[in-house]
Design an enzyme around this catalytic site. Structure first.
Site, PDB file in Angstrom:
ATOM      1  N   ARG A   1       0.899  -1.281  -0.115  1.00  0.00           N
ATOM      2  CA  ARG A   1      -0.150   0.138  -0.044  1.00  0.00           C
ATOM      3  C   ARG A   1       0.921   1.184  -0.023  1.00  0.00           C
ATOM      4  O   ARG A   1       0.431   2.557  -0.360  1.00  0.00           O
ATOM      5  CB  ARG A   1      -1.074  -0.136   1.000  1.00  0.00           C
ATOM      6  CG  ARG A   1      -2.070  -0.891   1.110  1.00  0.00           C
ATOM      7  CD  ARG A   1      -2.985  -1.026   2.118  1.00  0.00           C
ATOM      8  NE  ARG A   1      -4.098  -1.750   1.935  1.00  0.00           N
ATOM      9  CZ  ARG A   1      -5.188  -1.729   2.837  1.00  0.00           C
ATOM     10  NH1 ARG A   1      -5.213  -0.879   3.893  1.00  0.00           N
ATOM     11  NH2 ARG A   1      -6.259  -2.428   2.474  1.00  0.00           N
TER      12      ARG A   1
ATOM     13  N   LYS B   1     -18.079 -14.662   8.446  1.00  0.00           N
ATOM     14  CA  LYS B   1     -19.515 -14.723   8.713  1.00  0.00           C
ATOM     15  C   LYS B   1     -20.376 -14.212   7.255  1.00  0.00           C
ATOM     16  O   LYS B   1     -19.904 -13.744   6.744  1.00  0.00           O
ATOM     17  CB  LYS B   1     -19.835 -13.256   9.433  1.00  0.00           C
ATOM     18  CG  LYS B   1     -19.298 -13.457  10.978  1.00  0.00           C
ATOM     19  CD  LYS B   1     -19.897 -12.453  11.712  1.00  0.00           C
ATOM     20  CE  LYS B   1     -19.647 -12.560  13.174  1.00  0.00           C
ATOM     21  NZ  LYS B   1     -19.864 -11.199  13.807  1.00  0.00           N
TER      22      LYS B   1
ATOM     23  N   GLY C   1      -7.719  -7.727   1.648  1.00  0.00           N
ATOM     24  CA  GLY C   1      -7.770  -8.254   3.195  1.00  0.00           C
ATOM     25  C   GLY C   1      -7.146  -9.660   3.175  1.00  0.00           C
ATOM     26  O   GLY C   1      -5.985  -9.750   2.928  1.00  0.00           O
TER      27      GLY C   1
ATOM     28  N   GLY D   1     -12.865  -4.267   2.157  1.00  0.00           N
ATOM     29  CA  GLY D   1     -13.948  -3.893   2.370  1.00  0.00           C
ATOM     30  C   GLY D   1     -14.570  -3.037   1.133  1.00  0.00           C
ATOM     31  O   GLY D   1     -15.710  -3.178   0.561  1.00  0.00           O
TER      32      GLY D   1
HETATM   33  P1  AMP Z   1     -13.518 -12.058   6.568  1.00  0.00           P
HETATM   34  O1  AMP Z   1     -12.955 -11.023   7.420  1.00  0.00           O
HETATM   35  O2  AMP Z   1     -14.844 -12.126   6.791  1.00  0.00           O
HETATM   36  O3  AMP Z   1     -13.023 -12.306   5.199  1.00  0.00           O
HETATM   37  O4  AMP Z   1     -13.068 -13.341   7.609  1.00  0.00           O
HETATM   38  C1  AMP Z   1     -11.491 -13.990   7.532  1.00  0.00           C
HETATM   39  C2  AMP Z   1     -11.453 -14.923   8.834  1.00  0.00           C
HETATM   40  O5  AMP Z   1     -12.290 -15.757   8.707  1.00  0.00           O
HETATM   41  C3  AMP Z   1      -9.999 -15.371   8.834  1.00  0.00           C
HETATM   42  O6  AMP Z   1      -9.253 -14.988   9.868  1.00  0.00           O
HETATM   43  C4  AMP Z   1     -10.288 -16.985   9.035  1.00  0.00           C
HETATM   44  O7  AMP Z   1      -9.462 -17.324  10.147  1.00  0.00           O
HETATM   45  C5  AMP Z   1     -11.662 -16.791   9.334  1.00  0.00           C
HETATM   46  N1  AMP Z   1     -12.449 -18.114   9.054  1.00  0.00           N
HETATM   47  C6  AMP Z   1     -12.366 -18.831   7.761  1.00  0.00           C
HETATM   48  N2  AMP Z   1     -13.062 -19.975   7.803  1.00  0.00           N
HETATM   49  C7  AMP Z   1     -13.470 -20.412   9.111  1.00  0.00           C
HETATM   50  C8  AMP Z   1     -14.376 -21.197   9.755  1.00  0.00           C
HETATM   51  N3  AMP Z   1     -14.553 -22.262   9.036  1.00  0.00           N
HETATM   52  N4  AMP Z   1     -14.475 -20.895  10.857  1.00  0.00           N
HETATM   53  C9  AMP Z   1     -14.207 -19.832  11.492  1.00  0.00           C
HETATM   54  N5  AMP Z   1     -13.476 -18.673  10.948  1.00  0.00           N
HETATM   55  C10 AMP Z   1     -13.231 -18.968   9.446  1.00  0.00           C
END
Ligand code: AMP
Length: 390
Positions: free
Chosen positions: A37, A182, A341, A364
């Protein structure tokens, strides 16, 4: 998208330019661990200097210091690194000033008019090169275009061109791969993507709410009960429009007494399972069958968009699914776009960051652009241009 670009600001000679960058880099013990960045907008800064700008006042946020000075989020390491990069390009760094972290002032996130005034005071032009912050209606993003002739820098312009192209005229088949924690964070994006893609591959924590919507038992995995109905609706609407949402057919799960995550001593038993997990077992990665199927879909696509890891890739026991997807994205002949990300860090950690066509600097922001087709920072620049033209 008709964004004003650097050339629209000519003549730049003798002008003072406020430049908003996104220098929100990871810093560990004072050391910048990924400087992408900072490296990318150098092109914008050197263009302005080569055009004869009298002075560049560069500004950025860094982390979340909550509206007051906090040495933990000092911009000093970035300043040192930026100066080194500019010197290496033969630039006169005496003409470049980097302001302290914008978020040391509560006015930044609150879009306070007085803070905007303090930023634009004594400036002649504004350049926004902070794609990673373009989805925030913060003072330094949406404020200056109201007062100064404004344009997108090279990084912002390129990001928008790639993402806009992806949405407007993707080569088919267009495959999107979504993961991350999520599903609730990504419902809007899934909706928007379903209109554009042929196939959506779902992994990560978010797959369990989809699996629950199909009547499977996610055990103790990340499940958002209140969104099961939304997932049912998305599955039905995909079916009705001839699109495919592909869910994992196997899962790598950790026993209920298991421990995972960074900075913790790993514990527990982990196993490959089907779509139904025993009570308490935590699904933490897609299984090898799913990873191979996803890799196949990616290898036969013409366009691929990937956002979000397939599992808890920070823990080596649950990194294989993300690695297989990353390798497939890196080796496919398709046009590949990776949305910032964690997917960017995953690619980086597997040494594959240079192997994709476009690695977005904003996680994001790229998701919000896909969802809404526009961002507050882009609207502000276009409004400034139309005021100038009228
Ligand atoms: P996000 O910021 O929504 O892209 O989420 C990224 C995070 O999701 C990473 O830190 C991963 O460790 C977590 N993640 C991926 N798969 C899973 C899972 N099956 N259960 C819990 N956390 C997860």
């Amino acid at each position: 998208m008709d964004l004003p670009v650097l050339e629209d600001l000519r003549p730049v000679a003798g002008k003072r330019v406020l430049v908003r960058c996104d220098f929100n880099v990871p810093i560990s013990n004072g050391v910048i661990t990924d400087d992408l960045r900072i490296r990318l907008p150098i092109e914008t800064l050197t263009w302005l200097l080569d055009e004869g700008a009298a002075k560049l006042t560069v500004c950025s946020h860094l982390g979340r210091p909550k509206g007051k000075p906090d040495p933990k989020y000092s911009i000093a390491p970035v300043r040192k690194h930026l100066e080194g990069l500019l010197r290496a390009r033969g630039a006169h760094i005496s003409q470049v000033e980097l302001l302290e972290n914008l978020r040391y002032n509560a006015g930044e996130e609150a879009n306070d008019p007085d803070f905007v005034k303090s930023l634009v005071e004594n400036q002649d032009l504004y350049v926004d090169d902070a794609f990673g912050a373009a989805h925030r209606a913060h003072a330094s993003i949406v404020g200056p275009p109201k007062f100064l002739p404004s344009a997108a820098g090279r990084v912002l312009a390129r990001e928008v061109e790639v993402l806009d192209g992806l949405l407007q005229k993707p080569e088919r088949p267009f495959v999107a791969v979504l993961g991350g924690a999520k599903v609730s964070d990504k419902l809007g994006v899934i909706d928007a993507l379903l209109e554009k893609v042929d196939t959506l591959l779902v992994g990560g924590g978010m797959c369990f709410t989809f699996l629950a919507a199909e009547g499977h038992n996610p055990g103790g995995s990340l499940l958002e009960h209140e969104f099961v109905e939304n997932c049912k609706r998305l599955l039905a609407s995909a079916r009705a429009s001839g699109k495919r949402i592909v869910l994992p057919t196997d899962i790598v799960a950790l026993s209920p007494d298991g421990v995972f995550g960074t900075g913790k001593e790993p514990a527990g038993e982990w196993r490959e399972m089907g779509q139904d997990l025993p009570d308490g077992w935590l699904g933490l990665d897609i299984g090898p069958g799913t990873a191979a199927a996803f890799a196949d879909e990616i290898s036969t696509a013409a366009t691929v968009f990937w956002n979000g890891p397939m599992g808890v890739f920070e823990d080596p026991r649950f990194a294989a699914g993300t690695r297989t997807v990353a390798e497939a994205v890196a080796s496919t002949k398709a046009f590949t776009v990776v949305g910032g990300g964690d997917s960017a860090s995953a690619l980086e950690s597997f040494g594959l960051a240079g192997k994709v066509d476009h690695l977005s600097t904003g996680g994001g922001a790229s998701l919000e652009f896909i969802e809404k087709g526009d961002l507050p920072g882009l609207v502000a620049l276009r409004e400034a241009a139309s005021r100038r033209d009228s």
